[in-house]
Design an enzyme around this catalytic site. Structure first.
Site, PDB file in Angstrom:
ATOM      1  N   SER A   1       0.859  -1.180   0.000  1.00 48.82           N
ATOM      2  CA  SER A   1       0.000   0.000   0.000  1.00 48.82           C
ATOM      3  C   SER A   1       0.897   1.233   0.000  1.00 48.82           C
ATOM      4  CB  SER A   1      -0.942  -0.026   1.207  1.00 48.82           C
ATOM      5  OG  SER A   1      -1.753   1.118   1.261  1.00 48.82           O
TER       6      SER A   1
ATOM      7  N   TYR B   1      -5.056   8.248  -6.321  1.00 53.87           N
ATOM      8  CA  TYR B   1      -4.059   7.265  -5.897  1.00 53.87           C
ATOM      9  C   TYR B   1      -4.370   6.775  -4.484  1.00 53.87           C
ATOM     10  CZ  TYR B   1       0.415   5.192  -4.554  1.00 53.87           C
ATOM     11  OH  TYR B   1       1.380   4.328  -4.102  1.00 53.87           O
TER      12      TYR B   1
ATOM     13  N   LYS C   1      -5.471   2.932  -2.858  1.00 55.58           N
ATOM     14  CA  LYS C   1      -4.781   2.268  -1.757  1.00 55.58           C
ATOM     15  C   LYS C   1      -5.703   2.097  -0.545  1.00 55.58           C
ATOM     16  CE  LYS C   1      -0.810   1.680  -3.784  1.00 55.58           C
ATOM     17  NZ  LYS C   1      -0.350   0.310  -4.127  1.00 55.58           N
TER      18      LYS C   1
END
Length: 284
Positions: free
Chosen positions: A140, A154, A158
């Site tokens: 992650s 983004y 994650k």
């Protein structure tokens, strides 16, 4: 030297994937290295025999490619001890700056690809490995804990992977001896953080130099914040894979530790401040 293990690593062309492949091979481990363009590892193929390194062409957005990689691992080594679920892409920019197509393409890699690798890893650990068991390391980011300007999509990818991984860890039968750890690196100087990152063109509404997005772009281009050593991070990745009782999360970098601490304190303070709001919300 510790016992040699078999690792399957996704996204080995650059970044942590490449660094981890090199580190493990030097330590005498066996590696199934997957990537879209195998020629990127031609130097390692020349250096190591196929009894230690197997390179497989894999696009993690294709489930058939992922399944084929695990079959190759079984044929070559008989088992897989650790899966390093690393393949990823980074696109930076404000919510209005990043195109829907780019954001969806990133999710296909960072979330859906990682989800399918996770599914196949668990099946393999349970049904192929003898004895049963394995370690799944989910790469992650500190931005999977705390988001920031220009990291929205983004971070969302994650955050999604972290939620999926928490659920997966709670679903597993302890008898299977499968452990999941979400690895949360900070700004390490990998190619993902530099050459492999895509910064979206700024939206006309966000050109003010005082806005967070403008400050981010200026800072990102200097690379000054990327002070983590990826080779040293690889030592930590390998170390956590050997723990009998590994943590569900492993934050790595002083910046991530500070972010996590601030978020934890903020959440606890909010709970204390507003807990009374929940007192009368229940069916009689």
């Amino acid at each position: 030297m510790a016992e040699s293990n078999v690792w399957l690593i996704t996204g080995t062309s650059s970044g942590f994937g490449r660094a981890m492949t090199e580190h493990l091979l030097k330590q005498g481990h066996r590696v199934v290295a997957t990537l879209r363009k195998p020629e990127a590892l031609s130097d390692l193929v020349r250096q190591y025999q196929d009894t230690q390194l197997v390179v497989v062409a894999v696009d993690v957005t294709r489930s058939a490619d992922i399944a084929a990689a695990f079959i190759k691992a079984q044929e070559a080594f008989g088992r897989v001890d650790v899966v390093f679920n690393n393949a990823g892409q980074m696109i930076n920019g404000e919510l209005e700056s990043v195109s829907e197509a780019d954001a969806r393409a990133m999710f296909d890699i960072n979330f859906w690809g990682a989800a399918q690798v996770s599914r196949e890893a668990v099946r393999f650990f349970r049904e192929v490995n003898q004895p049963r068991g394995g370690r799944l390391l989910q790469l992650s980011s500190g931005l999977g804990l705390v988001s920031a300007a220009c990291y929205g999509f983004y971070s969302a990818s994650k955050f999604a992977l972290e939620g999926l991984s928490e659920a997966l860890a709670s679903e597993l039968d302890p008898a299977w001896n499968i452990k999941v750890t979400i690895v949360e690196p900070g700004p390490f100087r990998t190619q993902l953080s530099q050459a492999n990152s895509n910064i979206a063109p700024v939206h006309p509404a966000y050109t003010d130099s005082n806005l967070p997005g403008s400050k981010f772009r200026e800072l990102f281009q200097t690379g000054a914040t990327y002070d983590g050593d990826p080779e040293k991070a690889c030592i930590a990745f390998e170390k956590v894979s050997r723990l009998e009782d590994p943590p569900i999360r492993l934050p790595l970098h002083r910046g991530v530790l500070a972010m996590a601490s601030r978020k934890g304190r903020s959440l606890l303070e909010t709970v204390e401040t507003y807990k009374d709001w929940s007192e009368d919300l229940y069916l009689e």
